[in-house]
Write a protein that holds these residues in place. Structure first.
Motif, PDB file in Angstrom:
ATOM      1  N   PRO A   2     -15.195  -6.024  21.919  1.00  0.00           N
ATOM      2  CA  PRO A   2     -16.178  -5.036  21.473  1.00  0.00           C
ATOM      3  C   PRO A   2     -15.509  -3.690  21.261  1.00  0.00           C
ATOM      4  N   ARG A   3     -16.027  -2.952  20.288  1.00  0.00           N
ATOM      5  CA  ARG A   3     -15.457  -1.623  20.032  1.00  0.00           C
ATOM      6  C   ARG A   3     -16.539  -0.690  19.523  1.00  0.00           C
ATOM      7  N   CYS A   4     -16.343   0.588  19.825  1.00  0.00           N
ATOM      8  CA  CYS A   4     -17.292   1.609  19.383  1.00  0.00           C
ATOM      9  C   CYS A   4     -16.518   2.855  18.983  1.00  0.00           C
ATOM     10  N   LEU A   5     -16.846   3.377  17.843  1.00  0.00           N
ATOM     11  CA  LEU A   5     -16.253   4.603  17.344  1.00  0.00           C
ATOM     12  C   LEU A   5     -17.313   5.692  17.479  1.00  0.00           C
ATOM     13  N   PHE A   6     -17.046   6.693  18.280  1.00  0.00           N
ATOM     14  CA  PHE A   6     -18.050   7.709  18.584  1.00  0.00           C
ATOM     15  C   PHE A   6     -18.058   8.810  17.526  1.00  0.00           C
ATOM     16  N   THR A   7     -18.562   8.440  16.364  1.00  0.00           N
ATOM     17  CA  THR A   7     -18.757   9.378  15.262  1.00  0.00           C
ATOM     18  C   THR A   7     -20.241   9.737  15.235  1.00  0.00           C
ATOM     19  N   PRO A   9     -23.385   9.048  12.810  1.00  0.00           N
ATOM     20  CA  PRO A   9     -23.773   8.259  13.981  1.00  0.00           C
ATOM     21  C   PRO A   9     -22.623   7.374  14.451  1.00  0.00           C
ATOM     22  N   PRO A  10     -22.698   6.887  15.702  1.00  0.00           N
ATOM     23  CA  PRO A  10     -21.657   6.004  16.215  1.00  0.00           C
ATOM     24  C   PRO A  10     -21.613   4.679  15.444  1.00  0.00           C
ATOM     25  N   LEU A  11     -20.455   4.018  15.473  1.00  0.00           N
ATOM     26  CA  LEU A  11     -20.264   2.721  14.825  1.00  0.00           C
ATOM     27  C   LEU A  11     -19.777   1.736  15.882  1.00  0.00           C
ATOM     28  N   ALA A  12     -20.514   0.649  16.087  1.00  0.00           N
ATOM     29  CA  ALA A  12     -20.140  -0.355  17.084  1.00  0.00           C
ATOM     30  C   ALA A  12     -20.046  -1.727  16.422  1.00  0.00           C
ATOM     31  N   HIS A  13     -19.138  -2.560  16.955  1.00  0.00           N
ATOM     32  CA  HIS A  13     -18.976  -3.915  16.428  1.00  0.00           C
ATOM     33  C   HIS A  13     -18.484  -4.822  17.550  1.00  0.00           C
ATOM     34  N   VAL A  14     -18.985  -6.052  17.547  1.00  0.00           N
ATOM     35  CA  VAL A  14     -18.496  -7.087  18.457  1.00  0.00           C
ATOM     36  C   VAL A  14     -18.568  -8.427  17.737  1.00  0.00           C
ATOM     37  N   MET A  67     -23.215  -2.227  14.017  1.00  0.00           N
ATOM     38  CA  MET A  67     -24.264  -1.211  13.956  1.00  0.00           C
ATOM     39  C   MET A  67     -23.672   0.176  13.809  1.00  0.00           C
ATOM     40  N   PRO A  68     -23.878   0.804  12.659  1.00  0.00           N
ATOM     41  CA  PRO A  68     -23.679   2.236  12.581  1.00  0.00           C
ATOM     42  C   PRO A  68     -25.059   2.868  12.781  1.00  0.00           C
ATOM     43  N   GLY A  69     -25.247   3.567  13.874  1.00  0.00           N
ATOM     44  CA  GLY A  69     -26.550   4.172  14.149  1.00  0.00           C
ATOM     45  C   GLY A  69     -26.613   4.736  15.552  1.00  0.00           C
ATOM     46  N   SER A  70     -27.658   5.461  15.822  1.00  0.00           N
ATOM     47  CA  SER A  70     -27.862   6.105  17.108  1.00  0.00           C
ATOM     48  C   SER A  70     -27.849   5.084  18.242  1.00  0.00           C
ATOM     49  N   GLU A  71     -27.115   5.395  19.312  1.00  0.00           N
ATOM     50  CA  GLU A  71     -27.014   4.543  20.499  1.00  0.00           C
ATOM     51  C   GLU A  71     -26.357   3.190  20.207  1.00  0.00           C
ATOM     52  N   ALA A  72     -25.479   3.135  19.211  1.00  0.00           N
ATOM     53  CA  ALA A  72     -24.855   1.874  18.803  1.00  0.00           C
ATOM     54  C   ALA A  72     -24.094   1.197  19.934  1.00  0.00           C
TER      55      ALA A  72
END
Length: 88
Positions: A2-7, A9-14, A67-72
């Protein structure tokens, strides 16, 4: 992994994405929900982004989530638990 880029909005992927599933010969389908359709955005007014799930064609198990979005990051963690439990 799993990874999350705190931009913003944030971008998360798993898990897998469509290209990886195709390359591995895994039959899958995609479901995509714009953040504006999420009830949470009514409270936060943060409608940018979407949620996208890659599910197995035959058993609906979650193979990947983006998910690119709030609280991703938080949403991704919940989806990852479902993936590890192999729930549809």
């Amino acid at each position: 992994m799993p990874r999350c880029l705190f931009t913003d909005p944030p971008l998360a992927h798993v898990g897998l994405n469509e290209c990886e599933a195709e390359r591995q010969g895994i039959a899958a389908r995609v479901a995509k929900l714009p953040m504006s359709a999420s009830l949470r955005t009514e409270a936060t007014d943060e409608t940018q982004g979407f949620m996208k799930v890659l599910a197995g064609e035959g058993d609906d198990r979650i193979l990947g989530f983006t998910m690119p979005g709030s609280e991703a990051g938080e949403v991704m963690a919940a989806v990852q638990m479902a993936m590890l439990a192999k729930t549809p």
